[in-house]
Design a protein around this motif. Structure first.
Motif, mmCIF file in Angstrom:
data_model
loop_
_atom_site.group_PDB
_atom_site.id
_atom_site.type_symbol
_atom_site.label_atom_id
_atom_site.label_comp_id
_atom_site.label_asym_id
_atom_site.label_seq_id
_atom_site.Cartn_x
_atom_site.Cartn_y
_atom_site.Cartn_z
ATOM 1 N N GLU A 1 -5.839 4.750 4.503
ATOM 2 C CA GLU A 1 -4.517 5.316 4.730
ATOM 3 C C GLU A 1 -3.579 4.811 3.641
ATOM 4 O O GLU A 1 -3.883 3.842 2.929
ATOM 5 N N SER B 1 9.943 7.652 3.289
ATOM 6 C CA SER B 1 8.523 7.287 3.284
ATOM 7 C C SER B 1 7.845 7.687 4.589
ATOM 8 O O SER B 1 8.487 7.849 5.628
ATOM 9 N N GLU B 2 6.522 7.811 4.496
ATOM 10 C CA GLU B 2 5.712 8.170 5.662
ATOM 11 C C GLU B 2 4.276 7.746 5.386
ATOM 12 O O GLU B 2 3.801 7.812 4.251
ATOM 13 N N VAL B 3 3.576 7.321 6.451
ATOM 14 C CA VAL B 3 2.189 6.890 6.326
ATOM 15 C C VAL B 3 1.270 8.072 6.653
ATOM 16 O O VAL B 3 1.484 8.788 7.633
ATOM 17 N N SER C 1 0.848 -1.200 0.000
ATOM 18 C CA SER C 1 0.000 0.000 0.000
ATOM 19 C C SER C 1 0.879 1.245 0.000
ATOM 20 O O SER C 1 0.710 2.153 0.813
ATOM 21 N N GLN C 2 1.829 1.245 -0.946
ATOM 22 C CA GLN C 2 2.823 2.318 -1.020
ATOM 23 C C GLN C 2 2.793 2.979 -2.390
ATOM 24 O O GLN C 2 2.976 2.319 -3.414
ATOM 25 N N ARG D 1 0.860 4.671 2.481
ATOM 26 C CA ARG D 1 2.269 5.029 2.661
ATOM 27 C C ARG D 1 2.751 5.752 1.401
ATOM 28 O O ARG D 1 2.597 5.233 0.289
ATOM 29 N N GLU E 1 4.576 5.634 -4.887
ATOM 30 C CA GLU E 1 5.941 6.124 -5.033
ATOM 31 C C GLU E 1 6.036 7.252 -6.067
ATOM 32 O O GLU E 1 5.418 7.177 -7.137
ATOM 33 N N ALA F 1 5.982 7.487 -0.620
ATOM 34 C CA ALA F 1 7.441 7.341 -0.664
ATOM 35 C C ALA F 1 8.032 8.215 -1.759
ATOM 36 O O ALA F 1 7.535 8.239 -2.897
#
Length: 769
Positions: free
Chosen positions: A117, A136-138, A75-76, A119, A78, A121
């Protein structure tokens, strides 16, 4: 009404702040960036999604873009940024902008897929080391939504202003009238052809004689097409400064007016080169060195608002606005290109390898119309845009003054360059010029490493580089970028030179032969492009070399001039070939003197080179000392050029000597008695040398017509342009002497303007009055 904006454009408008800072630039090339993104994506899992199309709305604002990649398993989302150099030296406001972009993409993804939510990056990919740095940050969807709406709120007032401007602009242009009581002869069919091209969405080649009013005749119908074809912008691209001036003058006469003398809602911007716009050429482009870069983005909103209210922003008007707000005029102009209706600038702003207008067109999906002034110049200009050269003598000189920290990187370049020299000099059999099969990979790698090292050094230095090192830096970067594009459209050649102390140095060159492959995407990105000139013949030559679509029509506008206005005399008993020039001097000098005696007035005499010109001038002055002459010099500055032209006074007398293909061969207007005749003592053929012979061989292989494409067509184009200085209005009368027996040949005759009626000038006898 909805307003559409790209994610990147939205973020750059709302989130840029602080100093203008170019120390961590230039960024990798587009091809390097694409390759870097590909490497990153290849390292991800099989279900990794690339180039994720996203779109969202806030009130009447529609925001769209493509996120670089999404990993559903993590769940990122980029955002990939390629770079070269030391990442720790990236300015803080650059990274802050990157976070803004990925947050906006983050909300659009959350909204489209119902995520709670996500993440986010930032992936920084070093194109030299191939290493990734991931930050990275959520974030919750609620946080991202609030952030997205905050950015939209910052922009929406400007969006409303732009929608109102567009509506007023389109209404004014729909009511636009031609600024003169009637069209000149030939101007109406010219305008009709341009409007049809814009309406049908195609390219057009338009050949029309000098003096017909091509600038106004093409600009008027293209402006009329802006509202009817929903065009966002018109780019008027010129080869030289006089072309830009004519365009701005034409726009002044065309600008829709409201309330008397107040300008109507049409924003016009003139783009000029950075070195001509720079207020502090002794300072580097960042806040620690230049006061106009310090806090640039903090003062930009007010400067931008003031600028769009001006209407006609030529160089002087733009400078006035910029300095009133203490911002850099050049970079203010780059910003205003986004918000202007008509942009007037040089070819390179759209056709160059790193062309800003082309990049903005793609990024913002603009619908544009393009007018290419004096388009015969585009072949040579485009070749230079996609060529690159490095000189080893200059490189050796700069190594002596380069900082110690760069010694290792520059020494590696020197070793690889010397190894190439040794290898090629051993196999060249004493040939100083040779074409290599492929560029040397080891030398290119060394150059890439040197560019990265200089980038780091430049980032750390508040006052930039010494001149020689900075020149090498930009030349090496361009050389490496052109190397990526190397193909059959170019040559890679090497010229060896013996040193004064023995040894060998060389000049390496990627030399573009056919720019078509680079220009085609630029034509395809337009709604309509019109290329116009007095010399766009033969059409297949320009179509092949410029990469125009196969269905591009070629139209010749009927000349408003008649054969009775111009006596065209072919002096076929004289040869101006190099080995026969000595014998041509006396006949040419006598011809000019006889014509002057027969009809005193102002004349231009064109020659193939300064050497040839100087020989004729010397003999002419010796034999006819009472006859006034003025001569083009080898390195004429602007005041000297103006003084040369000032000699062509109404009812004046004398002969101006110039080089064919130079500054006086086209783009000058001397109507009436200011110029009554021209002597052209050359076919204008490019010099026969090893480089041009390679061009002939390559174009023969590609098009089956190497000699004509390399020599004849470019030469006669210069002849016709020079001859076009004589007849500028329907009241003018004049004479042209074409001095060389080859002008009498059938092939050459077919390429001369159709309204000319040529006659042999037996023993150079002048025509009757």
């Amino acid at each position: 009404m909805n307003y559409h904006i790209a994610v990147r454009a939205l973020c750059e408008f709302t989130a840029k702040e602080g100093d203008l800072d170019l120390r961590f630039t230039p960024s990798p090339s587009a091809r390097e960036g694409i390759a870097g993104h590909g490497v990153v994506a290849a390292r991800r899992s099989d279900d990794y999604e690339r180039e994720v199309a996203l779109e969202g709305r806030y009130r009447h604002l529609r925001v769209r873009g493509r996120a670089d990649g999404f990993d559903p398993a993590l769940s990122q989302l980029e955002e990939v940024k390629t770079f070269r150099g030391d990442l720790s030296l990236m300015p803080a406001n650059h990274r802050a902008l990157h976070w803004v972009q990925v947050k906006v993409y983050g909300w659009l993804l959350c909204e489209s897929r119902g995520l709670c939510e996500l993440r986010l990056a930032l992936v920084y990919f070093d194109i030299v080391s191939q290493r990734e740095t991931l930050l990275s940050e959520v974030f919750s969807a609620t946080t991202l939504q609030a952030f997205f709406e905050q950015q939209c709120e910052r922009f929406i007032h400007w969006a409303d202003q732009e929608l109102a401007h567009r509506s007023a602009r389109d209404h004014a242009l729909s009511e636009l009238k031609f600024p003169h009581p009637s069209f000149r002869t030939g101007q109406r069919p010219l305008a009709e052809a341009v409007y049809k091209a814009a309406s049908t969405g195609r390219c057009l080649m338009l050949q029309a004689p000098t003096g017909i009013g091509k600038t106004l005749g093409t600009m008027f119908p293209m402006l009329k097409a802006l509202p009817t074809q929903s065009l966002d912008k018109l780019f008027f691209l010129a080869a030289k400064t006089p072309g830009r001036r004519l365009a701005l003058q034409g726009l002044e006469s065309l600008l829709p007016r409201i309330d008397g003398d107040e300008p109507g809602p049409l924003r016009v911007l003139e783009l000029v080169a950075r070195d001509k716009a720079c207020e502090h050429p002794d300072k580097a482009c960042h806040g620690d060195a230049c006061p106009l870069a310090n806090g640039f983005y903090d003062r930009l909103p007010a400067a931008r608002q003031a600028a769009v209210e001006v209407g006609m922003l030529d160089q002087a008007a733009l400078r006035q606005v910029a300095l009133a707000h203490a911002v850099c005029p050049y970079y203010l102009s780059q910003e205003l290109a986004r918000w202007s209706d008509v942009v007037v600038g040089d070819y390179n702003y759209y056709f160059d390898l790193n062309a800003g207008l082309f990049g903005l067109t793609l990024a913002n999906q603009w619908r544009i119309g393009v007018l290419v002034d004096e388009a015969h110049n585009l072949v040579e200009r485009a070749r230079r845009m996609y060529s690159a050269e490095l000189d080893q003598v200059a490189f050796k000189a700069l190594r002596k003054e380069a900082p110690a920290v760069l010694k290792k990187a520059l020494d590696r370049v020197a070793r690889q360059w010397s190894a190439l020299n040794k290898l090629e000099s051993e196999t060249a059999k004493k040939q100083t010029y040779q074409v290599l099969d492929a560029p040397p990979t080891t030398l290119l790698n060394a150059l890439q490493n040197a560019v990265a090292a200089i980038t780091d050094y430049l980032t750390e230095q508040p006052f930039g580089l010494v001149s020689a090192l900075q020149t090498f830096y930009f030349e090496a970067m361009h050389f490496c970028r052109v190397a990526e594009l190397y193909d059959e459209h170019s040559l890679f050649d090497m010229t060896l030179k013996a040193g004064r102390r023995g040894g060998v140095s060389s000049t390496l060159c990627f030399r573009n032969v056919v720019p078509a492959g680079f220009l085609t995407p630029r034509f395809e990105a337009t709604k309509a492009t019109v290329l116009f000139s007095a010399t766009l013949s033969p059409s297949r030559y320009y179509g092949d070399l410029l990469g125009l679509p196969a269905n591009t029509p070629w139209i010749e506008v009927e000349s408003p001039f008649s054969a009775e206005q111009l006596s065209v005399r072919i002096v076929d008993h004289v040869s101006t070939r190099f080995h026969q020039r000595g014998a041509s001097l006396a006949p040419i000098a006598q011809l000019m003197a006889d014509q002057f005696a027969n009809r005193p007035g102002n004349y231009l005499a064109f020659f193939s080179s300064f050497d040839y010109l100087e020989q004729v001038v010397e003999l002419f002055r010796e034999r006819h000392p009472a006859l006034p002459v003025w001569v083009q010099s080898r390195r004429m500055d602007e005041p000297a050029r103006q003084a040369f032209l000032a000699r062509f006074e109404e009812n004046g007398q004398g002969i101006g000597f110039a080089v064919l293909g130079g500054v006086f061969g086209e783009g000058i207007d001397l109507p009436g008695e200011r110029l009554i005749g021209a002597f052209i003592a050359t076919l204008g053929l490019p010099q026969m040398n090893p480089v041009n012979e390679q061009f002939k061989r390559r174009m023969g292989a590609l098009f089956g017509d190497g000699y004509h494409y390399t020599y004849l067509y470019p030469g006669l184009q210069k002849v016709i342009q020079a001859a076009g200085r004589v007849i500028r209005t329907q009241q003018d009368r004049g004479v042209i002497y074409l001095i060389d027996d080859r002008f009498a040949g059938t092939q050459v005759q077919k390429l001369l303007p159709g309204w000319w009626r040529t006659a042999s000038s037996a023993k150079a006898r002048p025509p009757p009055l």
